[in-house]
Design a protein around this motif. Sequence first.
Motif, PDB file in Angstrom:
ATOM      1  N   ILE A  97      10.697 -36.255   8.802  1.00  0.00           N
ATOM      2  CA  ILE A  97       9.915 -37.206   9.576  1.00  0.00           C
ATOM      3  C   ILE A  97       8.879 -37.868   8.679  1.00  0.00           C
ATOM      4  N   GLU A  98       8.657 -39.166   8.887  1.00  0.00           N
ATOM      5  CA  GLU A  98       7.609 -39.880   8.161  1.00  0.00           C
ATOM      6  C   GLU A  98       6.582 -40.366   9.180  1.00  0.00           C
ATOM      7  N   GLU A  99       5.353 -39.862   9.070  1.00  0.00           N
ATOM      8  CA  GLU A  99       4.279 -40.249   9.981  1.00  0.00           C
ATOM      9  C   GLU A  99       3.817 -41.667   9.657  1.00  0.00           C
ATOM     10  N   ILE A 100       3.694 -42.529  10.671  1.00  0.00           N
ATOM     11  CA  ILE A 100       3.296 -43.913  10.438  1.00  0.00           C
ATOM     12  C   ILE A 100       1.905 -44.200  10.991  1.00  0.00           C
ATOM     13  N   TRP A 101       1.707 -44.013  12.310  1.00  0.00           N
ATOM     14  CA  TRP A 101       0.433 -44.395  12.927  1.00  0.00           C
ATOM     15  C   TRP A 101       0.187 -43.553  14.166  1.00  0.00           C
ATOM     16  N   PHE A 102      -1.048 -43.140  14.321  1.00  0.00           N
ATOM     17  CA  PHE A 102      -1.488 -42.384  15.485  1.00  0.00           C
ATOM     18  C   PHE A 102      -2.796 -43.011  15.942  1.00  0.00           C
ATOM     19  N   ASN A 103      -2.941 -43.329  17.234  1.00  0.00           N
ATOM     20  CA  ASN A 103      -4.188 -43.976  17.645  1.00  0.00           C
ATOM     21  C   ASN A 103      -5.226 -43.008  18.213  1.00  0.00           C
ATOM     22  N   ASN A 104      -4.848 -41.715  18.409  1.00  0.00           N
ATOM     23  CA  ASN A 104      -5.817 -40.769  18.974  1.00  0.00           C
ATOM     24  C   ASN A 104      -5.363 -39.345  18.654  1.00  0.00           C
ATOM     25  N   ASN A 105      -5.315 -39.033  17.373  1.00  0.00           N
ATOM     26  CA  ASN A 105      -4.753 -37.764  16.924  1.00  0.00           C
ATOM     27  C   ASN A 105      -5.852 -36.733  16.667  1.00  0.00           C
ATOM     28  N   TYR A 106      -5.619 -35.501  17.140  1.00  0.00           N
ATOM     29  CA  TYR A 106      -6.529 -34.396  16.815  1.00  0.00           C
ATOM     30  C   TYR A 106      -5.751 -33.085  16.818  1.00  0.00           C
ATOM     31  N   ASN A 107      -6.415 -32.006  16.523  1.00  0.00           N
ATOM     32  CA  ASN A 107      -5.732 -30.748  16.224  1.00  0.00           C
ATOM     33  C   ASN A 107      -5.063 -30.079  17.416  1.00  0.00           C
ATOM     34  N   ASP A 108      -5.671 -30.132  18.584  1.00  0.00           N
ATOM     35  CA  ASP A 108      -5.274 -29.230  19.655  1.00  0.00           C
ATOM     36  C   ASP A 108      -4.055 -29.658  20.473  1.00  0.00           C
ATOM     37  N   ASN A 109      -4.003 -30.928  20.891  1.00  0.00           N
ATOM     38  CA  ASN A 109      -2.939 -31.397  21.777  1.00  0.00           C
ATOM     39  C   ASN A 109      -2.340 -32.708  21.286  1.00  0.00           C
ATOM     40  N   TYR A 110      -1.129 -32.997  21.772  1.00  0.00           N
ATOM     41  CA  TYR A 110      -0.579 -34.339  21.618  1.00  0.00           C
ATOM     42  C   TYR A 110      -1.401 -35.284  22.497  1.00  0.00           C
ATOM     43  N   SER A 111      -1.948 -36.330  21.886  1.00  0.00           N
ATOM     44  CA  SER A 111      -2.822 -37.246  22.612  1.00  0.00           C
ATOM     45  C   SER A 111      -2.604 -38.668  22.107  1.00  0.00           C
ATOM     46  N   GLY A 112      -2.642 -39.637  23.024  1.00  0.00           N
ATOM     47  CA  GLY A 112      -2.542 -41.038  22.639  1.00  0.00           C
ATOM     48  C   GLY A 112      -1.131 -41.490  22.333  1.00  0.00           C
ATOM     49  N   VAL A 113      -1.010 -42.419  21.372  1.00  0.00           N
ATOM     50  CA  VAL A 113       0.267 -43.017  20.981  1.00  0.00           C
ATOM     51  C   VAL A 113       0.579 -42.646  19.537  1.00  0.00           C
ATOM     52  N   TRP A 114       1.822 -42.266  19.284  1.00  0.00           N
ATOM     53  CA  TRP A 114       2.263 -41.791  17.970  1.00  0.00           C
ATOM     54  C   TRP A 114       3.506 -42.586  17.573  1.00  0.00           C
ATOM     55  N   ILE A 115       3.491 -43.202  16.394  1.00  0.00           N
ATOM     56  CA  ILE A 115       4.642 -43.940  15.877  1.00  0.00           C
ATOM     57  C   ILE A 115       5.089 -43.276  14.579  1.00  0.00           C
ATOM     58  N   TYR A 116       6.379 -42.995  14.454  1.00  0.00           N
ATOM     59  CA  TYR A 116       6.884 -42.336  13.258  1.00  0.00           C
ATOM     60  C   TYR A 116       8.361 -42.633  13.069  1.00  0.00           C
ATOM     61  N   LYS A 117       8.883 -42.277  11.881  1.00  0.00           N
ATOM     62  CA  LYS A 117      10.314 -42.364  11.606  1.00  0.00           C
ATOM     63  C   LYS A 117      10.918 -40.989  11.772  1.00  0.00           C
ATOM     64  N   SER A 118      12.013 -40.917  12.510  1.00  0.00           N
ATOM     65  CA  SER A 118      12.648 -39.633  12.781  1.00  0.00           C
ATOM     66  C   SER A 118      13.428 -39.125  11.571  1.00  0.00           C
ATOM     67  N   GLY A 119      13.895 -37.883  11.658  1.00  0.00           N
ATOM     68  CA  GLY A 119      14.694 -37.296  10.588  1.00  0.00           C
ATOM     69  C   GLY A 119      16.048 -37.943  10.415  1.00  0.00           C
ATOM     70  N   ASP A 120      16.524 -38.683  11.451  1.00  0.00           N
ATOM     71  CA  ASP A 120      17.770 -39.435  11.295  1.00  0.00           C
ATOM     72  C   ASP A 120      17.490 -40.923  11.116  1.00  0.00           C
ATOM     73  N   HIS A 121      16.259 -41.253  10.690  1.00  0.00           N
ATOM     74  CA  HIS A 121      15.866 -42.563  10.185  1.00  0.00           C
ATOM     75  C   HIS A 121      15.852 -43.651  11.263  1.00  0.00           C
ATOM     76  N   LYS A 122      15.264 -43.313  12.395  1.00  0.00           N
ATOM     77  CA  LYS A 122      15.044 -44.274  13.465  1.00  0.00           C
ATOM     78  C   LYS A 122      13.553 -44.318  13.794  1.00  0.00           C
ATOM     79  N   ILE A 123      13.109 -45.454  14.311  1.00  0.00           N
ATOM     80  CA  ILE A 123      11.720 -45.590  14.711  1.00  0.00           C
ATOM     81  C   ILE A 123      11.519 -44.984  16.094  1.00  0.00           C
ATOM     82  N   ILE A 124      10.470 -44.156  16.227  1.00  0.00           N
ATOM     83  CA  ILE A 124      10.141 -43.514  17.490  1.00  0.00           C
ATOM     84  C   ILE A 124       8.688 -43.816  17.850  1.00  0.00           C
ATOM     85  N   CYS A 125       8.466 -44.085  19.125  1.00  0.00           N
ATOM     86  CA  CYS A 125       7.103 -44.188  19.647  1.00  0.00           C
ATOM     87  C   CYS A 125       6.951 -43.177  20.770  1.00  0.00           C
TER      88      CYS A 125
END
Length: 233
Positions: free
Chosen positions: A69-97
Motif C-alpha cells: 500500500i502507498e499512503e497518499i493523503w489523510f485529512n484527519n489522521n491520528y493514532n487511535d481510530n480510523y477518522s476522516g477521509v483516507w486516500i491511498y493506492k492498494s496492494g493491487d495498484h488501484k486508487i482507494i478512498c
Amino acid sequence: MAFGNAIKKSNITENWLFDFYNQDSYLSFDGSNDYIDCGKTTDASPVSVAVSGTFAFWINFPTLVDGQIEEIWFNNNYNDNYSGVWIYKSGDHKIICSTMDNTGTGVGNRESFTSGTVLEANTWYFIVIGTNFNHATATVNDNWHIYINNDKSGNVTNDGSGNHNAPTYDPNSGKCYFGREITGTDAYGKFKMKNFAVWKTFLSPTNITAAYNSGKYTNIADIDSDELVAYWQ
C-alpha cells in the motif's frame, strides 16, 4: 515537513508566471520517512468535507510492489481510530478512498471505495475522486466517481462495512498528512505528486474534463473556484 495550520482559502491565490514556469515541478516522497504535516484538523476545518466533496491531484508511482500500500493523503489522521477521509493506492495498484467513523480500526469502521483501473509504474495519472459519501451498494457508482485521466473505466466497488454515509472527524488530535498514515504503525507512500485540490462539492463531469485539460498542465485551482476549500501547488 510541517506546515502548521496553513489550510486556508486565502492560500489558493496563485501567480500565473509561477504557475507557468513550475508546471513540471513536483514533490517526491521516498516511502520511508517522507511526509508533509499540514497541521491539526477538526470537523470545522476546510478540508473536512462531509456532505459532498471532490479531491483531485496528479500522481506518479516510480515503482509498484505487489501487495504494498502507498499512503497518499489523510485529512484527519491520528493514532487511535480510523477518522476522516483516507486516500491511498492498494496492494493491487488501484486508487482507494475510505471514509471512517472514528470508533475503531476495523473493516466495520470504514467504507472503502476502489477504482476499477489498475495503475502502471512510472506513469503520471490525474486522479479525481468525487462523492456525496452515500455508500449504498445499489447506487455506489452514482454516489462515488473515481476518474483516472478523465476516464471512469471500471466500476467503483465498496469493500467496507461501516454502514455510514459521511466521515466522522476527531475534534482533538487528527492531522492532515501527505504521504503518511499513523493509525497503529506508521506507514508512508512512495510517489511523486503535484497540484492537490479539495472542493466542498461533487465536481461536475464538465469541470472534471476541464481540470484534466487533455493531460496538459492547467491550474486546477481555477476550476469551480467558489467551491474550492484547499489547494496545494
